[in-house]
Design a protein around this motif. Structure first.
Motif, PDB file in Angstrom:
ATOM      1  N   ASN B  10       0.850  -1.189   0.000  1.00 41.73           N
ATOM      2  CA  ASN B  10       0.000   0.000   0.000  1.00 41.73           C
ATOM      3  C   ASN B  10       0.889   1.243   0.000  1.00 41.73           C
ATOM      4  O   ASN B  10       2.103   1.166  -0.113  1.00 41.73           O
ATOM      5  CB  ASN B  10      -0.982  -0.005   1.176  1.00 41.73           C
ATOM      6  N   ARG B  11       0.244   2.383   0.127  1.00 44.58           N
ATOM      7  CA  ARG B  11       0.965   3.643  -0.013  1.00 44.58           C
ATOM      8  C   ARG B  11       2.035   3.829   1.048  1.00 44.58           C
ATOM      9  O   ARG B  11       3.039   4.481   0.826  1.00 44.58           O
ATOM     10  CB  ARG B  11      -0.063   4.740   0.164  1.00 44.58           C
ATOM     11  N   GLN B  12       1.792   3.315   2.258  1.00 43.28           N
ATOM     12  CA  GLN B  12       2.731   3.536   3.360  1.00 43.28           C
ATOM     13  C   GLN B  12       3.914   2.588   3.314  1.00 43.28           C
ATOM     14  O   GLN B  12       4.831   2.731   4.102  1.00 43.28           O
ATOM     15  CB  GLN B  12       2.029   3.349   4.716  1.00 43.28           C
ATOM     16  N   GLY B  13       3.876   1.589   2.437  1.00 41.27           N
ATOM     17  CA  GLY B  13       4.991   0.662   2.382  1.00 41.27           C
ATOM     18  C   GLY B  13       4.718  -0.659   3.058  1.00 41.27           C
ATOM     19  O   GLY B  13       5.584  -1.526   3.094  1.00 41.27           O
ATOM     20  N   THR B  14       3.505  -0.843   3.600  1.00 39.24           N
ATOM     21  CA  THR B  14       3.177  -2.128   4.228  1.00 39.24           C
ATOM     22  C   THR B  14       2.942  -3.152   3.133  1.00 39.24           C
ATOM     23  O   THR B  14       2.230  -2.883   2.172  1.00 39.24           O
ATOM     24  CB  THR B  14       1.862  -2.025   5.024  1.00 39.24           C
ATOM     25  N   CYS B  15       3.524  -4.333   3.321  1.00 41.81           N
ATOM     26  CA  CYS B  15       3.264  -5.383   2.346  1.00 41.81           C
ATOM     27  C   CYS B  15       1.950  -6.050   2.734  1.00 41.81           C
ATOM     28  O   CYS B  15       1.855  -6.716   3.765  1.00 41.81           O
ATOM     29  CB  CYS B  15       4.399  -6.395   2.349  1.00 41.81           C
ATOM     30  N   LEU B  16       0.913  -5.853   1.900  1.00 43.69           N
ATOM     31  CA  LEU B  16      -0.396  -6.389   2.246  1.00 43.69           C
ATOM     32  C   LEU B  16      -0.495  -7.860   1.924  1.00 43.69           C
ATOM     33  O   LEU B  16      -1.250  -8.597   2.558  1.00 43.69           O
ATOM     34  CB  LEU B  16      -1.483  -5.627   1.472  1.00 43.69           C
ATOM     35  N   CYS B  17       0.236  -8.282   0.897  1.00 39.10           N
ATOM     36  CA  CYS B  17       0.146  -9.685   0.509  1.00 39.10           C
ATOM     37  C   CYS B  17       1.444 -10.080  -0.156  1.00 39.10           C
ATOM     38  O   CYS B  17       2.000  -9.325  -0.950  1.00 39.10           O
ATOM     39  CB  CYS B  17      -1.004  -9.876  -0.470  1.00 39.10           C
ATOM     40  N   TYR B  18       1.951 -11.264   0.182  1.00 34.39           N
ATOM     41  CA  TYR B  18       3.107 -11.824  -0.522  1.00 34.39           C
ATOM     42  C   TYR B  18       2.788 -13.269  -0.795  1.00 34.39           C
ATOM     43  O   TYR B  18       2.375 -14.001   0.090  1.00 34.39           O
ATOM     44  CB  TYR B  18       4.380 -11.715   0.328  1.00 34.39           C
ATOM     45  N   ALA B  31      17.818 -11.168   0.683  1.00 33.10           N
ATOM     46  CA  ALA B  31      17.734 -10.106   1.668  1.00 33.10           C
ATOM     47  C   ALA B  31      17.973 -10.601   3.081  1.00 33.10           C
ATOM     48  O   ALA B  31      18.339  -9.827   3.952  1.00 33.10           O
ATOM     49  CB  ALA B  31      16.378  -9.440   1.582  1.00 33.10           C
ATOM     50  N   GLY B  32      17.763 -11.860   3.348  1.00 32.13           N
ATOM     51  CA  GLY B  32      17.961 -12.348   4.715  1.00 32.13           C
ATOM     52  C   GLY B  32      16.681 -12.844   5.338  1.00 32.13           C
ATOM     53  O   GLY B  32      16.536 -14.018   5.638  1.00 32.13           O
ATOM     54  N   THR B  33      15.727 -11.980   5.558  1.00 30.21           N
ATOM     55  CA  THR B  33      14.453 -12.388   6.151  1.00 30.21           C
ATOM     56  C   THR B  33      13.327 -11.917   5.234  1.00 30.21           C
ATOM     57  O   THR B  33      13.513 -10.993   4.461  1.00 30.21           O
ATOM     58  CB  THR B  33      14.226 -11.743   7.529  1.00 30.21           C
ATOM     59  N   PRO B  34      12.142 -12.530   5.317  1.00 32.24           N
ATOM     60  CA  PRO B  34      11.038 -12.080   4.462  1.00 32.24           C
ATOM     61  C   PRO B  34      10.691 -10.603   4.666  1.00 32.24           C
ATOM     62  O   PRO B  34      10.380  -9.910   3.707  1.00 32.24           O
ATOM     63  CB  PRO B  34       9.875 -12.979   4.879  1.00 32.24           C
ATOM     64  N   SER B  35      10.761 -10.108   5.901  1.00 32.98           N
ATOM     65  CA  SER B  35      10.372  -8.704   6.072  1.00 32.98           C
ATOM     66  C   SER B  35      11.413  -7.778   5.465  1.00 32.98           C
ATOM     67  O   SER B  35      11.078  -6.746   4.876  1.00 32.98           O
ATOM     68  CB  SER B  35      10.144  -8.378   7.543  1.00 32.98           C
ATOM     69  N   ASP B  36      12.707  -8.151   5.542  1.00 29.57           N
ATOM     70  CA  ASP B  36      13.742  -7.354   4.882  1.00 29.57           C
ATOM     71  C   ASP B  36      13.569  -7.387   3.379  1.00 29.57           C
ATOM     72  O   ASP B  36      13.772  -6.398   2.690  1.00 29.57           O
ATOM     73  CB  ASP B  36      15.136  -7.917   5.209  1.00 29.57           C
ATOM     74  N   ASP B  37      13.198  -8.566   2.882  1.00 32.29           N
ATOM     75  CA  ASP B  37      12.983  -8.722   1.448  1.00 32.29           C
ATOM     76  C   ASP B  37      11.873  -7.792   0.968  1.00 32.29           C
ATOM     77  O   ASP B  37      11.985  -7.117  -0.048  1.00 32.29           O
ATOM     78  CB  ASP B  37      12.618 -10.189   1.188  1.00 32.29           C
ATOM     79  N   GLN B  38      10.789  -7.721   1.765  1.00 33.04           N
ATOM     80  CA  GLN B  38       9.671  -6.860   1.362  1.00 33.04           C
ATOM     81  C   GLN B  38      10.056  -5.386   1.438  1.00 33.04           C
ATOM     82  O   GLN B  38       9.710  -4.591   0.568  1.00 33.04           O
ATOM     83  CB  GLN B  38       8.460  -7.131   2.253  1.00 33.04           C
ATOM     84  N   LYS B  39      10.786  -5.025   2.488  1.00 36.35           N
ATOM     85  CA  LYS B  39      11.185  -3.609   2.612  1.00 36.35           C
ATOM     86  C   LYS B  39      12.116  -3.222   1.485  1.00 36.35           C
ATOM     87  O   LYS B  39      12.039  -2.128   0.940  1.00 36.35           O
ATOM     88  CB  LYS B  39      11.913  -3.379   3.946  1.00 36.35           C
TER      89      LYS B  39
END
Lengths: 211, 156
Positions: B10-18, B31-39
């Motif tokens: 979404n606009r704020q950078g939150t990954c809504l779906c992977y 990237a190392g971890t899924p959350s790092d990958d998304q960021k």
């Protein structure tokens, strides 16, 4: 309708070494082109890291609504970018053969060429001695002329630019001095493996030494 | 003709779906971890949008490097290709960004991404009364419809 808009040549540490626009693009000044080249260098590396498949070497083609950007990366890390009209054919071929051959013939084979200046130093790794001990020296080819990155926190002018008496390395003013922004981009680019391995992996920066 | 993975931000950078169908190179090597990958993915296309807006060869009213970009106003990229994958990108007027990574020989997927947004995301997720906009979601029907749609398209 022109097919080619601009050519950029970026060296292996991310600095722009050649820029030519074939169609005048009025709102891009030299500082912006330098920044864009560094940004592209970092994005190219990040895309390779984020790849879902093994063995990615970075972005080859960027498709947008008004232009296409083709990137050719040589085995030595030099990148050639060509900004063209959308759907121009045979650009990758042009980059790989004609432009790269001309570059090697006229630039690299020129004995007075300085774009690959610190050849020996790159193999040994940057050495810090004397008053510079503990600081990371960035090869001169990565910085615009007249600038020296002494540590991660500040940049020092080795020659004052002419006509700008108010310019100081720590000023955050608007376009009087682009040094802090350039240094920030360069620091961001240095964090990537491509640049870190090039600099000499054994050489710790002052930030790591203090931790 | 392979689809590797799929992100919605979404606009704020939150990954809504992977969602991933295949991923030969694991997240740990990247990237190392899924959350790092998304960021990192969000940062990558955010910077690519800024880059494309600044490189735009049209000269009227170009966004300055570092300035805010209006959605739909500045020139934006719609895909990039590397030697072993191709990334397709769509940004809706509300700031929802859809990213699909596929194998490199696939052509232009802009229309397909629009259909994914309009007929699958809107129908299965936004119109769901228990969905909180802005929060990450997991919806089996959405993933199922998406997979089925992509399978139908891969045959064409």
């Amino acid at each position: 309708m022109p097919a080619l808009y601009a050519l950029y040549v970026i060296n292996k540490s991310g600095g722009l070494i050649y820029y030519k626009e074939f169609v005048p693009i009025a709102s891009l000044n030299l500082n912006d082109t330098l920044r864009l080249a560094s940004i592209w260098h970092s994005l190219h590396a990040i895309a390779a890291q984020l790849s879902p498949a093994q063995g990615c070497t970075g972005i080859d083609l960027l498709l947008t609504e008004t232009f296409d950007l083709h990137c050719f990366q040589t085995l030595t890390g030099t990148k050639f970018l060509l900004v063209v009209e959308p759907r121009t054919p045979d650009v990758a071929e042009l980059l790989r053969t004609t432009i790269y051959e001309l570059y090697t013939d006229y630039v690299l084979k020129n004995p007075h060429d300085e774009s690959q200046h610190h050849g020996l130093r790159e193999e040994q790794g940057p050495r810090a001695e004397g008053k510079d001990k503990g600081k990371t020296i960035v090869p001169r080819s990565a910085l615009p002329p007249g600038l020296q990155l002494t540590n991660y926190l500040s940049v020092q002018w080795t020659q004052k630019p002419r006509g700008r008496s108010n310019c100081s390395p720590t000023s955050t003013g608007n376009d009087g001095c682009d040094v802090p922004k350039y240094a920030t981009l360069l620091m961001a680019a240095q964090q990537h493996d491509t640049v870190r391995n090039f600099k000499g992996a054994n050489d710790p920066g002052p930030a790591e030494k203090s931790m | 003709m392979v689809c590797y993975n799929f992100y919605i931000f979404n606009r704020q950078g939150t990954c809504l779906c992977y969602h991933e169908w295949q991923r030969p190179k694991s997240v740990k090597q990247g990237a190392g971890t899924p959350s790092d990958d998304q960021k990192m993915m969000f940062g990558l296309f955010f910077s690519l949008k800024t880059f494309a807006a600044a490189m735009d060869p049209r000269t009227e009213n170009k966004a300055q490097l570092g300035g805010p970009l209006r959605i739909g106003g500045a020139c934006t990229f719609h895909s990039y290709a590397t030697n072993n994958y191709k990334l397709h990108f769509l940004e809706s007027p509300s700031g929802i960004k859809i990213i699909l990574n596929t194998s490199p020989e696939i052509g232009d997927l802009r229309d397909h991404l629009s259909t994914i947004y309009g007929s699958i995301y809107v129908e299965y997720v936004l119109k769901n009364p228990v969905y909180m906009p802005g929060k990450p979601f997991r919806c089996q029907y959405f993933i199922g419809a998406l997979t089925k749609y992509l399978q139908d398209c891969r045959l064409t």
